[in-house]
Scaffold this motif. Structure first.
Motif, PDB file in Angstrom:
ATOM      1  N   LEU A  38     107.077  41.733 -29.588  1.00  0.00           N
ATOM      2  CA  LEU A  38     105.960  41.482 -29.069  1.00  0.00           C
ATOM      3  C   LEU A  38     104.851  41.974 -28.967  1.00  0.00           C
ATOM      4  O   LEU A  38     104.493  42.581 -28.204  1.00  0.00           O
ATOM      5  N   GLU A  39     103.417  41.817 -29.756  1.00  0.00           N
ATOM      6  CA  GLU A  39     102.680  43.185 -29.827  1.00  0.00           C
ATOM      7  C   GLU A  39     100.808  42.101 -30.091  1.00  0.00           C
ATOM      8  O   GLU A  39     101.655  40.796 -29.962  1.00  0.00           O
ATOM      9  N   ASP A  40     100.122  42.810 -29.615  1.00  0.00           N
ATOM     10  CA  ASP A  40      99.194  42.120 -29.278  1.00  0.00           C
ATOM     11  C   ASP A  40      98.524  42.647 -30.962  1.00  0.00           C
ATOM     12  O   ASP A  40      98.241  43.200 -32.012  1.00  0.00           O
ATOM     13  N   GLU A  41      96.631  41.407 -31.453  1.00  0.00           N
ATOM     14  CA  GLU A  41      97.414  41.879 -33.131  1.00  0.00           C
ATOM     15  C   GLU A  41      95.745  43.539 -32.968  1.00  0.00           C
ATOM     16  O   GLU A  41      96.085  43.444 -34.233  1.00  0.00           O
ATOM     17  N   TRP A  42      95.664  43.450 -31.869  1.00  0.00           N
ATOM     18  CA  TRP A  42      94.273  44.791 -32.286  1.00  0.00           C
ATOM     19  C   TRP A  42      95.952  45.973 -32.845  1.00  0.00           C
ATOM     20  O   TRP A  42      95.406  47.150 -33.622  1.00  0.00           O
ATOM     21  N   HIS A  43      97.017  46.454 -31.957  1.00  0.00           N
ATOM     22  CA  HIS A  43      97.625  47.376 -32.322  1.00  0.00           C
ATOM     23  C   HIS A  43      98.594  47.021 -33.734  1.00  0.00           C
ATOM     24  O   HIS A  43      99.106  48.234 -34.375  1.00  0.00           O
ATOM     25  N   ASN A  44      98.656  45.691 -33.869  1.00  0.00           N
ATOM     26  CA  ASN A  44      99.537  45.292 -34.922  1.00  0.00           C
ATOM     27  C   ASN A  44      98.306  45.150 -36.700  1.00  0.00           C
ATOM     28  O   ASN A  44      98.820  45.709 -37.480  1.00  0.00           O
ATOM     29  N   PHE A  45      97.400  44.895 -36.004  1.00  0.00           N
ATOM     30  CA  PHE A  45      96.675  44.834 -37.809  1.00  0.00           C
ATOM     31  C   PHE A  45      94.816  46.021 -37.711  1.00  0.00           C
ATOM     32  O   PHE A  45      94.875  46.776 -38.347  1.00  0.00           O
ATOM     33  N   ASP A  46      93.818  45.329 -36.340  1.00  0.00           N
ATOM     34  CA  ASP A  46      93.025  45.834 -36.250  1.00  0.00           C
ATOM     35  C   ASP A  46      93.082  47.575 -36.108  1.00  0.00           C
ATOM     36  O   ASP A  46      92.146  48.178 -37.133  1.00  0.00           O
ATOM     37  N   ALA A  47      94.126  47.830 -35.502  1.00  0.00           N
ATOM     38  CA  ALA A  47      94.048  49.644 -35.553  1.00  0.00           C
ATOM     39  C   ALA A  47      95.032  50.130 -36.863  1.00  0.00           C
ATOM     40  O   ALA A  47      94.676  51.689 -37.102  1.00  0.00           O
ATOM     41  N   SER A  52      91.181  40.704 -30.058  1.00  0.00           N
ATOM     42  CA  SER A  52      92.471  40.693 -30.416  1.00  0.00           C
ATOM     43  C   SER A  52      93.074  41.341 -30.057  1.00  0.00           C
ATOM     44  O   SER A  52      94.687  41.881 -29.654  1.00  0.00           O
ATOM     45  N   LYS A  53      92.766  42.171 -28.601  1.00  0.00           N
ATOM     46  CA  LYS A  53      93.654  43.012 -27.843  1.00  0.00           C
ATOM     47  C   LYS A  53      94.699  41.443 -26.930  1.00  0.00           C
ATOM     48  O   LYS A  53      95.807  42.258 -25.964  1.00  0.00           O
ATOM     49  N   GLU A  54      93.765  40.951 -26.546  1.00  0.00           N
ATOM     50  CA  GLU A  54      94.705  39.687 -25.604  1.00  0.00           C
ATOM     51  C   GLU A  54      95.495  38.744 -26.553  1.00  0.00           C
ATOM     52  O   GLU A  54      96.202  38.105 -26.371  1.00  0.00           O
ATOM     53  N   ARG A  55      95.264  39.160 -27.793  1.00  0.00           N
ATOM     54  CA  ARG A  55      95.829  37.493 -29.217  1.00  0.00           C
ATOM     55  C   ARG A  55      96.998  38.181 -29.560  1.00  0.00           C
ATOM     56  O   ARG A  55      97.203  39.163 -29.647  1.00  0.00           O
ATOM     57  N   LEU A  56      98.276  37.412 -29.196  1.00  0.00           N
ATOM     58  CA  LEU A  56      99.821  37.806 -29.316  1.00  0.00           C
ATOM     59  C   LEU A  56     100.241  37.700 -30.688  1.00  0.00           C
ATOM     60  O   LEU A  56     100.365  36.212 -30.980  1.00  0.00           O
ATOM     61  N   ASP A 116     101.326  33.874 -42.943  1.00  0.00           N
ATOM     62  CA  ASP A 116     102.275  35.112 -42.765  1.00  0.00           C
ATOM     63  C   ASP A 116     102.954  35.668 -41.743  1.00  0.00           C
ATOM     64  O   ASP A 116     104.062  36.750 -41.525  1.00  0.00           O
ATOM     65  N   THR A 117     102.081  35.232 -40.118  1.00  0.00           N
ATOM     66  CA  THR A 117     102.438  36.342 -39.231  1.00  0.00           C
ATOM     67  C   THR A 117     102.962  35.345 -37.861  1.00  0.00           C
ATOM     68  O   THR A 117     101.622  33.643 -38.407  1.00  0.00           O
ATOM     69  N   PHE A 118     103.345  35.064 -36.925  1.00  0.00           N
ATOM     70  CA  PHE A 118     104.149  33.776 -36.008  1.00  0.00           C
ATOM     71  C   PHE A 118     103.291  34.380 -35.498  1.00  0.00           C
ATOM     72  O   PHE A 118     102.722  35.543 -34.818  1.00  0.00           O
ATOM     73  N   TYR A 119     102.370  33.860 -34.375  1.00  0.00           N
ATOM     74  CA  TYR A 119     101.349  34.509 -33.418  1.00  0.00           C
ATOM     75  C   TYR A 119     101.945  33.261 -32.104  1.00  0.00           C
ATOM     76  O   TYR A 119     103.257  32.179 -32.015  1.00  0.00           O
ATOM     77  N   ILE A 120     101.694  33.573 -30.739  1.00  0.00           N
ATOM     78  CA  ILE A 120     102.237  33.103 -30.115  1.00  0.00           C
ATOM     79  C   ILE A 120     101.112  32.199 -28.417  1.00  0.00           C
ATOM     80  O   ILE A 120     100.147  32.146 -28.669  1.00  0.00           O
ATOM     81  N   ARG A 121     101.852  31.157 -28.734  1.00  0.00           N
ATOM     82  CA  ARG A 121     101.501  30.034 -27.773  1.00  0.00           C
ATOM     83  C   ARG A 121     100.755  31.063 -26.303  1.00  0.00           C
ATOM     84  O   ARG A 121     101.547  30.717 -25.990  1.00  0.00           O
TER      85      ARG A 121
END
Lengths: 347, 689
Positions: A133-142, A169-173, A156-161
């Motif tokens: 369970l990761e944030d968007e920043w570590h998975n994509f931005d970084a 993006s650091k907050e988006r899971l 393509d990607t499962f997001y969390i409600r």
């Protein structure tokens, strides 16, 4: 005077003639039992005159001792003899089944991970794991994936409600789409040199069929050291595959594109089935596509707070299922997560 | 993408290698070739052009790429510059608002066109790529797109109201009918063209019905625009409809080629029709510039370890279309200043330049060379160490490892006794792929139980013993993700409650493999431990597991509603522990204690007590009463049934008496034994003879 010598001769003969332990015991009793010949002599000694008592007593006692020893040695001989004779009457069905000692089975992906960890640990790599369970920043931005890249799509990607609408993006899971999130996480908290291998689950919002799943296991590697190059990568990865498949395989680099590396490579390995000659398994190409790789993009170094100047690294990633499918001849990727023990119990 | 070998050959002066050879070359130097197919005297190559290379997504673009690989040059197709005749037609007013929806909008307006069939050669070419011929105007737009990779669109000039075009983002709910009679309700991020109140075009994807070319069209607008790739991509996904133009735009086309494309289209159109250029529109507020990139020759060595000379580097850069200046620094180092060609989007930093040289020169020339690095001991992963030891212990005990999905959903909600708060503690997927995978698992228990149910018919009458180690997720704790280990047993042939004690033994052995001392157990009810979905467990037959004061997890029977819901006839037993906690307790420390030289004495005792009395309380009482000579007590039998009254049970123990340093006499042991008997009787327990 009793004929000690005569008794002795008779006894030796009788001991020798005894064919079984029972017979031997009988003989023993007849000489040394309560009413045995020698026992009686010894008991009768007290009634004799002193001189005779001394002589006969000694002779009788010597005989007793001698016969006891003889008995012991004969007894042992007869026991061995009877045990050996018994063999001829004995039988064991060696083909009848052994008792059922149940053992469990490790999942093939666990076997795979252990094997991989063994090889990379020997090469000086640290084995790390990271959050699924990761944030968007570590998975994509970084990882230098542009803001509107298709990989970030809902398709393509499962997001969390989330209870509160994420603002950054650091907050988006999300569920990580690649183990590369650990590249960023590890480098954030460690300074070079870096030598890590990551394995773990990743998720893609995909329809499933024999070759596709929405959940996979991935293997990822990252090296950041002064003095390494694509040549180092090639040697390390070739060593890994040789060790893993226990075959003398060759690898080759082809151009490819991944946002977090530059240059990017697609890695082929000479087919392990046909040694590169071309067969059905490799589509007659002689090569099999194994992984994506490349030299770490300077933007990735910047994102994690490294100064990219003069810094070099390489990264690679591959699907564990694919590796297991090749190694164990598994035709359908869905088997790994099917829970079917008829599958698991073969490993 | 399909490419015609014959078509590509036309742009290249040298003969191409045979199709199969060419495919291999492309594989190694540029793009993966998926298939080579003979077609008549041509061959078609299906090439997976990399997503960052839209410049190669056309027949000429691919020819240019191939030319740089084989050391040749690709000739530009013939173009025709125009001379505008003003005031032939009313002036077309084009606005792009905001400007970023179309980084460049170019259009050529032609007056006096005759609609006719396109030339046969062009029709054949289009057919090769699977495109139907329609008429000279439409075919030219398709042809130029296939040839140059710049989408074109033709409008009937006279259908545009008020000679006004506004290129703008769509408003949610707007509707457009395209040339192929599809009606789309648009999301808000699409790009549309509006004349005077009417949407006449779904820009970058498909022309609008209202403004299309017909047999009677006289005057046309030939549009060569570059629309914002992200908006086009999002729209095609949202409306689930795509065209070759939309696919190209999605790759963020380079805006430098619109005018060339129009000149090429003009040249081709003149083959079948008259037509007078009446106006040229070119809205390009921020023209793209290519920045020179400085690359030290050392970087080629550092990144790729390529054996390549400065001369070869320069030659390769020229071959891919770069402008190159070579400099020498004060330290006698060669530095290349490379200006990437206008059509390339993807060359921005020095590493990109190294990549161009590397791949054209050949990555197969990268040697394999182990790096010389200082030795360093990799840090051990404690979690993995614990995981491996526990797995090995469980496998030795007959348990098999499964890996289940990380999701739960509809099925679990109906199978397991969820209450509202349990549901709320789950983490929910925003965009689940189906109703069975809407949330993340908060425990490994559900899927394990389902896996048992799935295997039961496959292994009739057999006991099933499974375990899983994996991540679980929950909203209600500080950390959202936990590494857990869980084992489950389904034992059709076992006696009542035997599954509980089996799992207890299995768990203790697994913990012992990590040198974690035997845990202690507390009753489940009235706990305030942060449990994952307490409702899944049998409230009277479940224990909390602690190591000293650290909470490890739960051991017990699953809630009696679970087995029937899964069509299982017998109870399920399980334990689930937090692997992170377990891994922090593991230790490698072992210390040897020499065996005693003096003998001890073992005496047995059997007590009869109420069934609800805990064995632990018996042991505690015995330890208290036994004094210093009693070293240990060990339960070897717990019995209910014949010979024992209803509501009572017999507990039999070995009692170990010993005194270090001397030989204990039987009388001394018996004295301690009698004290124990006395204490037991005081508790109301009877001694079984």
């Amino acid at each position: 005077m009793r004929d000690i010598a005569g008794i002795k001769t008779g006894a030796i003969q009788a001991f020798a003639d005894a064919k079984t332990v029972q017979e031997l015991d009988g003989v023993f009793r007849s000489y040394l039992g309560k009413k045995g010949e020698v026992t009686l002599i010894l008991r009768g000694l007290s009634a004799l005159p002193k001189e005779e008592k001394t002589t006969l007593g000694k002779e009788a006692n010597d005989l007793k001792k001698e016969l006891e020893e003889l008995y012991a040695s004969r007894l042992e001989g007869l026991k061995v003899k009877s045990a050996v004779e018994k063999i001829e009457t004995e039988f064991l069905d060696v083909t009848a089944p052994g008792s059922v000692v149940r053992r469990g089975h490790l999942h093939p992906l666990s076997l795979m991970r252990r094997e991989i960890a063994r090889i990379f640990t020997a090469l000086g790599f640290e084995i790390v794991q990271g959050p699924e369970l990761e944030d968007e920043w570590h998975n994509f931005d970084a990882l230098n994936v542009p803001p509107n890249h298709p990989a970030r799509d809902m398709q393509d990607t499962f997001y969390i409600r989330q209870d509160a609408e994420p603002k950054t993006s650091k907050e988006r899971l999300l569920l990580r789409t690649q183990t590369s999130n650990m590249q960023a996480r590890y480098m954030e908290t460690h300074t070079p040199p870096v030598r890590i291998v990551v394995h773990g689950r990743i998720f893609r919002n995909e329809a499933t069929d024999a070759r596709h799943e929405c959940m996979f296991s991935q293997l990822e590697g990252l090296v950041v050291e002064p003095g390494i190059s694509a040549a180092s990568f090639k040697a390390i990865i070739q060593t890994f595959y040789r060790e893993f498949f226990q075959k003398d395989v060759a690898i080759r680099l082809r151009p490819s594109f991944f946002p977090f590396v530059e240059p990017g490579f697609e890695i082929d390995m000479s087919c392990v089935l046909c040694q590169g000659k071309g067969c059905q398994g490799c589509g007659h190409a002689g090569w099999m596509e194994m992984m994506g790789a490349g030299m770490v993009h300077p933007n990735v170094f910047r994102a994690v707070g490294y100064d990219p100047k003069g810094l070099r690294g390489f990264a690679f990633g591959m699907g564990l299922e694919r590796l297991a499918m090749m190694k164990y001849h598994i035709p359908d990727i869905r088997l790994f997560y099917s829970g079917d023990l008829r599958f698991i119990q073969q490993f | 993408m399909i490419f015609s070998y014959g078509w590509i050959q036309e742009y290249i002066a040298n003969s191409l290698p045979a199709p199969e050879k060419l495919a291999e070359l492309l594989n190694m130097r540029a793009f993966e070739v998926e298939e080579v197919k003979k077609q008549g005297d041509d061959a078609l190559l299906d090439i997976k052009v990399l997503p960052n290379r839209p410049d190669a997504m056309s027949q000429f673009g691919m020819a240019r790429e191939i030319a740089s690989i084989i050391g040749s040059v690709a000739r530009q197709p013939k173009r025709k510059p125009w001379k505008i005749s003003p005031r032939l037609l009313p002036s077309l007013r084009v606005r792009v608002q905001p400007a970023n929806v179309a980084p460049r909008y170019s259009a050529l307006i032609l007056q006096g066109i005759t609609i006719a069939p396109s030339p046969l050669w062009m029709q054949k070419r289009l057919a090769t790529l699977g495109i139907n011929a329609i008429n000279n105007v439409v075919d030219v737009t398709n042809y130029v797109m296939a040839e140059l990779g710049q989408p074109l669109h033709a409008f009937d000039f006279d259908t545009i109201k008020n000679h006004s075009m506004l290129v703008r983002p769509s408003v949610k709910g707007e509707r457009v009918v395209t040339l192929d009679d599809h009606a789309f309700d648009l999301p808000e991020h699409s790009i549309v063209i509006e004349d005077e109140g009417r949407i006449i075009d779904l820009a970058g994807i498909k022309g609008g019905k209202l403004s299309g070319i017909t047999d009677t069209t006289k005057n046309i607008i030939l549009e060569a625009a570059v629309f914002d790739g992200t908006r086009i991509y999002k729209t095609k996904k949202a409306i689930q409809y795509t065209t070759p133009a939309a696919d190209l735009f999605s790759h963020h086309l380079n805006p430098s080629g619109t005018k060339d494309a129009l000149q090429r289209a003009y040249a081709l159109l003149l083959e079948t029709s008259k037509g007078t250029p009446a106006q040229f529109v070119d809205l390009y507020p921020n023209p793209r510039t290519t920045r020179p990139i400085t690359v030290s020759s050392r970087l080629f060595q550092n990144l790729l370890a390529l054996p390549i000379s400065d001369g070869e580097i320069k030659k390769t850069l020229v071959a891919v279309g770069c402008g190159v200046a070579v400099k020498r620094t004060k330290n006698k180092e060669t530095v290349f200043v490379a200006t990437p060609p206008a059509w390339r989007n993807d060359c921005e930093i020095a590493e990109d330049i190294v990549e161009e040289v590397g791949r054209i020169h050949g990555y197969e020339r990268v040697p394999a060379a182990m790096p010389t690095l200082p030795l360093s001991m990799p840090k051990e992963n404690a979690l993995l160490l614990a995981q491996e030891n526990i797995s090995d212990s469980l496998v030795a005990d007959g348990f098999s490892e499964v890996m289940n999905y990380s999701f739960v959903g509809k099925k679990e909600f109906s199978t397991f006794p969820y209450d509202a708060s349990a549901r709320k503690s789950l983490i929910e997927i925003f965009n689940p792929s189906n109703e069975y995978s809407t949330h993340l698992r908060s425990t490994l228990i559900e899927r394990l139980a389902e896996t048992v149910a799935l295997n039961r018919p496959l292994f009739p009458q057999q006991s099933l013993e499974l375990f899983e180690i994996g991540e679980t997720f929950s909203k209600d704790s500080g950390a959202k993700e936990h590494s857990m280990m869980a084992a489950m047993a389904y034992l059709p042939a076992a006696k009542k409650n035997a599954g509980f004690y089996r799992l207890k033994g299995v768990l203790e052995r697994a913990l012992a493999s990590l040198a974690i001392p035997s845990p202690r157990y507390e009753e489940f009810s009235a706990t305030n431990q942060p449990l994952r979905i307490k409702e899944f467990w049998h409230p009277a037959k479940t224990a909390l597991v602690f190591s000293k004061n650290t909470f490890l997890g739960v051991l017990g029977e699953l809630h009696p509603s679970v087995s029937p819901a899964l069509e299982l006839s017998f109870s399920l037993y399980a334990f689930e522990c937090d692997l992170n906690v377990v891994s922090t307790l593991q230790t490698r420390e072992r210390a040897y204690t020499p065996p005693s030289h003096t003998p001890g004495i073992i005496l047995d005792i059997a007590l009869v007590l109420p069934v609800t009395a805990q064995v632990q309380s018996v042991k505690d009482e015995i330890a208290r009463a036994g004094g210093t000579l009693l070293k240990n007590s060990e339960v070897f039998d717990v019995y209910e049934g014949k010979g024992i009254r209803e509501g009572e049970k017999s507990v039999a123990l070995h009692l170990f008496f010993h005194d270090e340093g001397r030989t204990l006499s039987l009388d001394e042991a018996k004295e301690a034994y009698r004290a124990i008997e006395q204490a037991a009787r005081a508790k109301g327990w009877s001694i079984r003879a």
